[in-house]
Design a protein around this motif. Structure first.
Motif, PDB file in Angstrom:
ATOM      1  N   UNK A 152      15.341  10.958  -8.214  1.00 52.53           N
ATOM      2  CA  UNK A 152      15.159   9.507  -8.291  1.00 52.53           C
ATOM      3  C   UNK A 152      13.691   9.167  -8.523  1.00 52.53           C
ATOM      4  N   UNK A 153      12.806   9.834  -7.795  1.00 52.45           N
ATOM      5  CA  UNK A 153      11.367   9.593  -7.947  1.00 52.45           C
ATOM      6  C   UNK A 153      10.899   9.982  -9.336  1.00 52.45           C
ATOM      7  N   UNK A 154      11.389  11.087  -9.847  1.00 46.22           N
ATOM      8  CA  UNK A 154      11.016  11.535 -11.192  1.00 46.22           C
ATOM      9  C   UNK A 154      11.451  10.507 -12.238  1.00 46.22           C
ATOM     10  N   UNK A 155      12.663   9.990 -12.085  1.00 52.31           N
ATOM     11  CA  UNK A 155      13.169   8.986 -13.024  1.00 52.31           C
ATOM     12  C   UNK A 155      12.347   7.694 -12.936  1.00 52.31           C
ATOM     13  N   UNK A 156      11.972   7.312 -11.716  1.00 49.83           N
ATOM     14  CA  UNK A 156      11.161   6.101 -11.533  1.00 49.83           C
ATOM     15  C   UNK A 156       9.791   6.266 -12.176  1.00 49.83           C
ATOM     16  N   UNK A 157       9.203   7.454 -12.048  1.00 51.05           N
ATOM     17  CA  UNK A 157       7.891   7.715 -12.651  1.00 51.05           C
ATOM     18  C   UNK A 157       7.974   7.665 -14.175  1.00 51.05           C
ATOM     19  N   UNK A 158       9.056   8.209 -14.715  1.00 54.90           N
ATOM     20  CA  UNK A 158       9.251   8.170 -16.165  1.00 54.90           C
ATOM     21  C   UNK A 158       9.399   6.725 -16.642  1.00 54.90           C
TER      22      UNK A 158
ATOM     23  N   UNK B 131       0.844  -1.202   0.000  1.00 57.77           N
ATOM     24  CA  UNK B 131       0.000   0.000   0.000  1.00 57.77           C
ATOM     25  C   UNK B 131       0.879   1.252   0.000  1.00 57.77           C
ATOM     26  N   UNK B 132       1.923   1.243   0.824  1.00 57.35           N
ATOM     27  CA  UNK B 132       2.822   2.398   0.908  1.00 57.35           C
ATOM     28  C   UNK B 132       3.488   2.674  -0.438  1.00 57.35           C
ATOM     29  N   UNK B 133       3.889   1.618  -1.114  1.00 60.18           N
ATOM     30  CA  UNK B 133       4.540   1.777  -2.418  1.00 60.18           C
ATOM     31  C   UNK B 133       3.576   2.358  -3.450  1.00 60.18           C
ATOM     32  N   UNK B 134       2.328   1.893  -3.416  1.00 57.54           N
ATOM     33  CA  UNK B 134       1.333   2.368  -4.379  1.00 57.54           C
ATOM     34  C   UNK B 134       0.853   3.783  -4.078  1.00 57.54           C
ATOM     35  N   UNK B 135       1.061   4.244  -2.836  1.00 58.08           N
ATOM     36  CA  UNK B 135       0.589   5.573  -2.429  1.00 58.08           C
ATOM     37  C   UNK B 135       1.750   6.442  -1.936  1.00 58.08           C
ATOM     38  N   UNK B 136       2.885   6.307  -2.583  1.00 57.33           N
ATOM     39  CA  UNK B 136       4.081   7.034  -2.152  1.00 57.33           C
ATOM     40  C   UNK B 136       3.869   8.537  -2.103  1.00 57.33           C
ATOM     41  N   UNK B 137       3.218   9.091  -3.121  1.00 54.27           N
ATOM     42  CA  UNK B 137       3.006  10.543  -3.167  1.00 54.27           C
ATOM     43  C   UNK B 137       2.171  11.018  -1.978  1.00 54.27           C
ATOM     44  N   UNK B 138       1.169  10.225  -1.586  1.00 46.61           N
ATOM     45  CA  UNK B 138       0.339  10.592  -0.442  1.00 46.61           C
ATOM     46  C   UNK B 138       1.161  10.592   0.845  1.00 46.61           C
ATOM     47  N   UNK B 139       2.026   9.601   0.993  1.00 49.35           N
ATOM     48  CA  UNK B 139       2.866   9.533   2.193  1.00 49.35           C
ATOM     49  C   UNK B 139       3.820  10.720   2.257  1.00 49.35           C
TER      50      UNK B 139
ATOM     51  N   UNK C  18       6.876   4.724 -19.126  1.00 54.67           N
ATOM     52  CA  UNK C  18       7.412   4.091 -20.324  1.00 54.67           C
ATOM     53  C   UNK C  18       7.032   2.615 -20.374  1.00 54.67           C
ATOM     54  N   UNK C  19       7.099   1.953 -19.228  1.00 53.61           N
ATOM     55  CA  UNK C  19       6.757   0.535 -19.149  1.00 53.61           C
ATOM     56  C   UNK C  19       5.265   0.322 -19.433  1.00 53.61           C
TER      57      UNK C  19
END
Length: 220
Positions: A182-188, A159-167, A192-193
């Motif tokens: 790092x978060x920006x790169x992960x979102x990109x 749940x924490x991983x799926x709602x990282x922005x909320x945390x 892409x995936x």
């Protein structure tokens, strides 16, 4: 009633006294996320008070997650807890009203551990009967796939991983520039995936329709 556990009730939700085992029905779903129910108990975590840790400089630590949880017992589990306390010669005052437990968990994602920072036994008025703060970090790898606690902890982390922005928004700190990038790169990478997955699904669907059309033509 412990502020760290029910602080989110400031919005106006108040727990009423209840008789076991119906108390689980009184857990406010607006605040608590149900994870699982076994034959002996029901497990919840407080999604509104789930946060990342913050270091001394006020930076959010994405490796640390803290969250209050509650576990409501059935009558058999209540009797089991009382029996164990009696065997250990621990005080039993108020335990005729035992309802469940509240725990404050601290996850360390880097070390892959979970620690019960605080454990409270709760009565039917959601008051504290006894408190234990002796919990030590436990390796998350030590829990089997079928272990009830292990399942609970993994669901919380999912749940924490799926709602990282909320945390991040709830955590009283700021991200370091390195973590922000790092978060920006992960979102990109995630975007892409997803796009690649969508294209692959569209391609598969086209191939399926093409095959069906060909088979239909052959039959004719």
């Amino acid at each position: 009633m412990k502020r760290w556990l029910l602080g989110a009730l400031a919005a106006g939700i108040v727990f009423a006294g209840a008789q076991a085992p119906a108390s689980a029905e009184q857990v406010p779903k607006e605040i608590y996320e149900w994870v699982q129910s076994t034959a002996r108990a029901s497990y919840y975590f407080n999604r509104d008070m789930m946060n990342y840790g913050v270091d001394e400089e006020g930076h959010i630590d994405l490796n640390i997650i803290t969250v209050p949880t509650i576990c409501m017992y059935d009558n058999i589990q209540i009797q089991d807890v009382v029996s164990k306390r009696r065997w250990k010669m621990l005080p039993l005052a108020g335990y005729e009203s035992l309802q469940g437990e509240a725990e404050y968990l601290r996850f360390d994602l880097k070390d892959k551990t979970v620690q019960v920072v605080r454990h409270d036994d709760l009565d039917d008025k959601w008051g504290t009967l006894d408190t234990d703060t002796s919990g030590k970090p436990i390796s998350l790898d030590s829990f089997s796939e079928k272990d009830v606690d292990g399942i609970f902890y993994r669901k919380i982390l999912d749940y924490a991983k799926a709602h990282r922005d909320d945390l991040i928004k709830r955590s009283k700190g700021t991200l370091t520039e390195a973590d922000r990038k790092l978060i920006e790169e992960e979102k990109k990478a995630e975007l892409k995936a997803k796009e690649a997955e969508k294209k692959a699904a569209e391609k598969a669907e086209k191939e399926r329709k093409k095959k069906e059309k060909k088979e239909k033509q052959n039959k004719e």
